[in-house]
Design a protein around this motif. Structure first.
Motif, PDB file in Angstrom:
ATOM      1  N   ASP A 285      41.817  30.187  53.422  1.00 35.89           N
ATOM      2  CA  ASP A 285      41.904  31.505  54.075  1.00 35.89           C
ATOM      3  C   ASP A 285      43.322  32.023  53.890  1.00 35.89           C
ATOM      4  O   ASP A 285      44.284  31.303  54.152  1.00 35.89           O
ATOM      5  N   ASP A 286      43.439  33.262  53.451  1.00 33.29           N
ATOM      6  CA  ASP A 286      44.793  33.808  53.239  1.00 33.29           C
ATOM      7  C   ASP A 286      45.245  34.688  54.408  1.00 33.29           C
ATOM      8  O   ASP A 286      46.276  35.350  54.325  1.00 33.29           O
ATOM      9  N   GLY A 287      44.473  34.670  55.507  1.00 33.71           N
ATOM     10  CA  GLY A 287      44.774  35.575  56.624  1.00 33.71           C
ATOM     11  C   GLY A 287      45.763  35.007  57.632  1.00 33.71           C
ATOM     12  O   GLY A 287      46.140  33.839  57.586  1.00 33.71           O
ATOM     13  N   PHE A 288      46.184  35.886  58.540  1.00 36.35           N
ATOM     14  CA  PHE A 288      47.085  35.524  59.632  1.00 36.35           C
ATOM     15  C   PHE A 288      46.377  35.795  60.955  1.00 36.35           C
ATOM     16  O   PHE A 288      45.560  36.715  61.045  1.00 36.35           O
TER      17      PHE A 288
ATOM     18  N   ALA B  88      46.314  28.378  52.008  1.00 32.34           N
ATOM     19  CA  ALA B  88      46.595  29.714  52.564  1.00 32.34           C
ATOM     20  C   ALA B  88      46.674  30.688  51.397  1.00 32.34           C
ATOM     21  O   ALA B  88      47.721  31.268  51.102  1.00 32.34           O
ATOM     22  N   GLN B  89      45.550  30.805  50.697  1.00 26.96           N
ATOM     23  CA  GLN B  89      45.514  31.619  49.478  1.00 26.96           C
ATOM     24  C   GLN B  89      44.247  32.439  49.452  1.00 26.96           C
ATOM     25  O   GLN B  89      43.241  32.059  50.051  1.00 26.96           O
ATOM     26  N   ARG B  90      44.271  33.501  48.690  1.00 32.03           N
ATOM     27  CA  ARG B  90      43.076  34.294  48.482  1.00 32.03           C
ATOM     28  C   ARG B  90      42.082  33.477  47.661  1.00 32.03           C
ATOM     29  O   ARG B  90      42.463  32.786  46.723  1.00 32.03           O
ATOM     30  N   PHE B  91      40.804  33.519  48.030  1.00 33.61           N
ATOM     31  CA  PHE B  91      39.779  32.800  47.287  1.00 33.61           C
ATOM     32  C   PHE B  91      39.420  33.615  46.053  1.00 33.61           C
ATOM     33  O   PHE B  91      38.678  34.583  46.113  1.00 33.61           O
ATOM     34  N   ASP B  92      39.976  33.221  44.902  1.00 34.12           N
ATOM     35  CA  ASP B  92      39.630  33.919  43.666  1.00 34.12           C
ATOM     36  C   ASP B  92      38.912  32.944  42.730  1.00 34.12           C
ATOM     37  O   ASP B  92      38.663  31.789  43.088  1.00 34.12           O
TER      38      ASP B  92
END
Ligand SMILES: [Zn+2]
Length: 247
Positions: free
Chosen positions: A58-61, A103-107
């Motif tokens: 998940d890349d969110g806060f 902590a990254q965007r799922f690409d």
């Protein structure tokens, strides 16, 4: 092999699953994509069930408005990375768990790398664009995918076994220019992702253990407000651009 502490910790479920069943859980790895309303519940219950390895993305806060439903986060976590807070809380919950948190965007690149390396994938996402990418990767790499989606008091769950059941695209064809997906803030009561997340974990456990009835080739729709639970059969689309060649 389970340690004496693990045998004590999981005593109540070893009575149901046997030592062998508990060892199967320990040997298993699960990728959870999204650590929001669904994902905080899914990862918590998987960690407490004794899954061996959990991978989170998940890349969110954390935002204050998450705290009606995203139960791994507390008031003091607002502004922090969801992946790092979730990882810390899950590690405290179960020190034997092997945890990998991204902590990254799922690409596509990250997705293929992570999906390849796990036994089962859980869709705990909040948008169809990423969900369709996840579906495509799971079909390509032949990995079981447990899907759930929530909104308001409604939710749906389905289990996808590539080559055997319909894929998510067969069930709900999606075009990436759909207006409904453009950064819409959904309304949701906390109990909806709570219940649906737990149903996803129940699917994962039964898939690993090879027991009971699962939602393969079916979709469960839940209307919590009117207390309706309905299971529908879903069929493969022979023309599905994602899974038509997968046997
Ligand atoms: Zn399909």
């Amino acid at each position: 092999m389970l340690s004496p502490q693990e045998i004590e910790r999981y005593d109540r479920q070893i009575r149901l699953l046997g030592i062998e069943g508990q060892e199967k859980l320990k040997k298993s790895s699960v990728l959870v994509v999204g650590i929001g309303g669904l994902g905080t519940v899914v990862t918590t219950y998987l960690a407490y069930a004794g899954i061996g390895r959990l991978v989170l993305v998940d890349d969110g806060f954390v935002e204050l408005s998450n705290l009606n439903r995203q139960i791994l986060y507390a008031e003091g976590d607002v502004g922090k990375s969801k992946a790092s807070v979730a990882c810390k809380k899950l590690r405290e919950a179960n020190s034997k768990l092997v945890l990998e948190c991204y902590a990254q965007r799922f690409d596509r690149d990250l997705g293929e790398r992570l999906v390849k390396d796990v036994d089962i994938v859980v869709d705990a996402l909040d948008n169809w664009e990423t969900r369709m990418l996840l579906n495509e990767i799971c079909v390509k790499l032949r990995k079981p995918l447990v899907h759930a989606g929530v909104e308001g008091w409604y939710g749906q769950v389905a289990t996808i076994i590539p080559g055997k059941t319909p894929c998510l695209y067969c069930i709900r064809p999606y075009k990436s220019n759909e207006k409904r997906d453009i950064k819409k803030t959904i309304s949701v009561v906390g109990v909806t992702p709570g219940l649906l997340g737990i149903l996803e974990v129940a699917e994962v456990l039964k898939l690993i253990l090879g027991i009971g009835e699962t939602l393969q080739g079916k979709m469960l729709f839940i209307d919590l407000l009117n207390l309706e639970f309905k299971v529908f059969e879903v069929k493969r689309n022979p023309e599905c651009p994602i899974c038509k060649h997968v046997q």
